[in-house]
Design a protein around this motif. Structure first.
Motif, PDB file in Angstrom:
ATOM      1  N   LYS A  92       1.381   5.512  -0.587  1.00  0.00           N
ATOM      2  CA  LYS A  92       0.670   6.758  -0.316  1.00  0.00           C
ATOM      3  C   LYS A  92       0.544   7.567  -1.605  1.00  0.00           C
ATOM      4  CE  LYS A  92       0.788  10.905   2.473  1.00  0.00           C
ATOM      5  NZ  LYS A  92       1.610  11.769   3.322  1.00  0.00           N
ATOM      6  N   VAL A 146       0.863  -1.173   0.000  1.00  0.00           N
ATOM      7  CA  VAL A 146       0.000   0.000   0.000  1.00  0.00           C
ATOM      8  C   VAL A 146       0.902   1.227   0.000  1.00  0.00           C
ATOM      9  CG1 VAL A 146      -1.770   1.262   1.249  1.00  0.00           C
ATOM     10  CG2 VAL A 146      -1.823  -1.219   1.213  1.00  0.00           C
ATOM     11  N   GLU A 152      -4.466   6.081  -0.325  1.00  0.00           N
ATOM     12  CA  GLU A 152      -3.604   4.928  -0.518  1.00  0.00           C
ATOM     13  C   GLU A 152      -3.937   4.209  -1.819  1.00  0.00           C
ATOM     14  OE1 GLU A 152      -4.464   2.801   3.089  1.00  0.00           O
ATOM     15  OE2 GLU A 152      -2.845   3.812   4.146  1.00  0.00           O
ATOM     16  N   TRP A 199       6.239   4.907  -1.294  1.00  0.00           N
ATOM     17  CA  TRP A 199       6.230   3.892  -0.257  1.00  0.00           C
ATOM     18  C   TRP A 199       7.623   3.784   0.337  1.00  0.00           C
ATOM     19  CZ3 TRP A 199       8.717  -1.069  -0.692  1.00  0.00           C
ATOM     20  CH2 TRP A 199       8.414  -1.960   0.335  1.00  0.00           C
TER      21      TRP A 199
END
Length: 107
Positions: free
Chosen positions: A30, A28, A82, A54
């Motif tokens: 940002k 995940v 995200e 990330w």
């Protein structure tokens, strides 16, 4: 010859995406920004990229991921902080930014 090379490129791209979704690591990242890919112009228009970042918790390295070319401005659809990115376990330079949450462009 040109048509065959375009078809081959698309087939290789699809194979890479399928491989990363099946064998890669899902992380995940940002959401960072949307930018215009000014290095490419088709009929006077340039595509867009979604950028996400990330930080690798093991190495503390910061990775910036850039999506595939998008032929519409996705800014209005970026209502999440995200984004899922599929990364090759052995080489984080091989990745795929999952943009499946975006609407499909009508043909």
């Amino acid at each position: 010859a040109i048509g065959c090379s375009v078809f081959s490129f698309m087939a290789l791209k699809d194979r890479k995406v399928k491989f990363l979704k099946k064998n890669g690591v899902s992380i995940v990242a940002k959401f960072q920004s949307v930018e215009v890919n000014s290095s490419l112009r088709v009929n006077g228009r340039s595509p867009y990229h979604i950028l996400a970042q990330w930080r690798n918790p093991v190495t503390s390295e910061l990775h910036i991921f850039k999506s595939e070319n998008l032929w519409f401005d996705p800014s209005d659809y970026m209502n999440q902080d995200e984004i899922t990115v599929f990364v090759d376990k052995e080489n984080p330079k091989k990745f795929y930014v999952d943009v499946s949450f975006l609407p499909k462009l009508a043909s």
